[in-house]
Design a protein around this motif. Structure first.
Motif, mmCIF file in Angstrom:
data_model
loop_
_atom_site.group_PDB
_atom_site.id
_atom_site.type_symbol
_atom_site.label_atom_id
_atom_site.label_comp_id
_atom_site.label_asym_id
_atom_site.label_seq_id
_atom_site.Cartn_x
_atom_site.Cartn_y
_atom_site.Cartn_z
ATOM 1 N N SER A 90 31.447 32.959 31.989
ATOM 2 C CA SER A 90 31.559 31.929 33.028
ATOM 3 C C SER A 90 32.682 32.266 34.002
ATOM 4 N N LEU A 91 33.813 32.750 33.474
ATOM 5 C CA LEU A 91 34.933 33.125 34.341
ATOM 6 C C LEU A 91 34.556 34.307 35.234
ATOM 7 N N GLY A 92 33.933 35.312 34.658
ATOM 8 C CA GLY A 92 33.509 36.455 35.467
ATOM 9 C C GLY A 92 32.507 36.066 36.535
ATOM 10 N N SER A 93 31.592 35.154 36.197
ATOM 11 C CA SER A 93 30.614 34.689 37.173
ATOM 12 C C SER A 93 31.290 33.920 38.306
ATOM 13 N N ALA A 94 32.314 33.132 37.970
ATOM 14 C CA ALA A 94 33.052 32.410 39.010
ATOM 15 C C ALA A 94 33.838 33.378 39.883
ATOM 16 N N VAL A 171 30.557 41.563 30.748
ATOM 17 C CA VAL A 171 30.417 40.713 31.934
ATOM 18 C C VAL A 171 29.701 41.464 33.050
ATOM 19 N N ALA A 172 29.990 42.756 33.198
ATOM 20 C CA ALA A 172 29.322 43.548 34.236
ATOM 21 C C ALA A 172 27.823 43.626 33.984
ATOM 22 N N ALA A 235 43.636 36.334 26.139
ATOM 23 C CA ALA A 235 44.217 37.113 27.242
ATOM 24 C C ALA A 235 43.384 38.345 27.576
ATOM 25 N N ALA A 236 43.002 39.120 26.560
ATOM 26 C CA ALA A 236 42.263 40.358 26.817
ATOM 27 C C ALA A 236 40.877 40.095 27.405
ATOM 28 N N PRO A 237 40.057 39.205 26.815
ATOM 29 C CA PRO A 237 38.748 38.940 27.433
ATOM 30 C C PRO A 237 38.843 38.347 28.836
ATOM 31 N N VAL A 238 39.839 37.485 29.073
ATOM 32 C CA VAL A 238 39.999 36.914 30.413
ATOM 33 C C VAL A 238 40.319 38.008 31.426
ATOM 34 N N GLY A 245 34.350 40.636 37.359
ATOM 35 C CA GLY A 245 33.946 39.670 38.375
ATOM 36 C C GLY A 245 34.414 40.045 39.763
ATOM 37 N N LEU A 246 35.669 40.518 39.883
ATOM 38 C CA LEU A 246 36.193 40.884 41.193
ATOM 39 C C LEU A 246 35.507 42.139 41.736
#
Length: 343
Positions: A90-94, A171-172, A235-238, A245-246
């Motif tokens: 969800s964070l990567g998508s945002a 995430v990619a 921390a690591a997954p975030v 995501g970026l």
């Protein structure tokens, strides 16, 4: 989607029967409904992960079981919420501009609740067994960790690097699978296989986190050192999710800023330059010639083409591009297409 009927002259015919009913946009389900779907999918994924770990060698391998559970959850609930079931996805998508930031905390809360509920049910099951006296020790097997006392004894730096890289890859793959016009089952299969492969690599290092919701639920019921080391598995997954995501957001921005390959000069400039002394343009001459060759049906075809013009074609393109896991935002659904960036 069935194509629109083509008239004898080649123009698309206008009319309500020309288009089939499109798939329901995700924002129509509402944020509460999508959050429930995220919680249900997270429950399925976390519960299946725990059961796969306990299955040992008597059934399918643990990573494969998790991958199959992830694919099943995406197929079952992905059309409602977008199929994240993981806070870092969800964070990567945002971060990539595919999910609104206002929906992110709601998604993450639903995913955490789903994971905690799955472990709560496991705790109740273990409590009911007369020979299982130390359930906390059982849950410590499911918890992630690092250091000399865990698995193969990899240090903090190794665990951090492995989780960051693996999460960025997961995430990619999700963002790439969700953005393309491929069947939903194929996208779910791609993400599930990626889960299985990455967990196979991470298992001897950290136990394989990739999902802070699962790590949190396991640490809460295991307690002790698992809770002390939980920070790493957030921390690591975030960090990995933000990197992926970026990168995708920069790709989307570059696509949206690039001019179309077949972009033509402005219509007004072309008509001004090419108009003759009587005010007639070559385009007008072509229309008159077409009328002379095909006196019947030309007007109807022209009217039909104009009626089904840019707006109709644009709507059809949007419906075709809207994927199974695409565009999970409130009211500003973009279909998850590259080149569409949400601010």
């Amino acid at each position: 989607m069935n194509p629109e009927p083509i008239s004898a002259g080649g123009a698309r015919a206008a009319g309500p029967a020309a288009r089939t009913e499109s798939r329901k946009p995700l924002h129509n389900f509402g944020l509460p409904g999508r959050s429930v779907a995220e919680g249900a999918g997270s429950f399925l994924l976390v519960f299946a992960t725990a059961v796969a770990v306990f299955s040992g060698t008597g059934g399918i391998s643990s990573p494969l079981g998790v991958g199959l559970a992830a694919a099943a959850a995406m197929v079952a609930f992905g059309y409602v919420s977008g199929g994240h079931f993981n806070p870092v996805i969800s964070l990567g998508s945002a971060a990539a501009g595919r999910t609104s930031w206002k929906a992110l905390p709601v998604y993450v809360a639903a995913q955490l609740i789903g994971g905690l509920l799955a472990y709560l049910i496991l705790w109740v099951l273990f409590q009911g067994h007369p020979e299982l006296t130390d359930t906390r020790q059982i849950f410590s097997v499911l918890a992630n960790g690092y250091g000399t006392d865990y698995q193969l004894g990899f240090p903090l730096a190794s665990a951090l690097l492995a989780e960051v890289v693996a999460t960025a890859l997961l995430v990619a793959v999700f963002l790439g699978a969700a953005a393309r016009r491929i069947p939903a089952v194929s996208a779910a299969f791609a993400v599930g296989v990626t889960y299985a492969v990455l967990l196979s690599i991470l298992a001897p290092i950290t136990g394989g986190s990739l999902n802070p919701a699962r790590s949190t639920a396991a640490a809460v019921f295991a307690g002790g050192e698992a809770l002390e080391q939980l920070w790493l598995f957030w921390a690591a997954p975030v960090l990995g999710a933000l990197i992926a995501g970026l990168i995708y957001r920069s790709i989307d921005l570059s696509i949206s800023d690039a001019p179309a390959a077949d972009e033509a000069p402005a219509a007004d400039e072309a008509s001004d330059d090419e108009a003759d002394e009587d005010g007639d343009s070559p385009a007008g001459d072509a229309v008159e010639e077409a009328k002379a060759q095909h006196p019947s049906g030309t007007a109807a075809q022209t009217a039909g083409a104009s009626a089904a013009g840019p707006n109709e074609i644009s709507r059809e393109s949007d419906d075709d591009a809207r994927g199974f896991f695409a565009g999970d935002d409130d009211g500003d659904d973009d279909g998850g297409r590259p080149g569409t960036v949400r601010h």
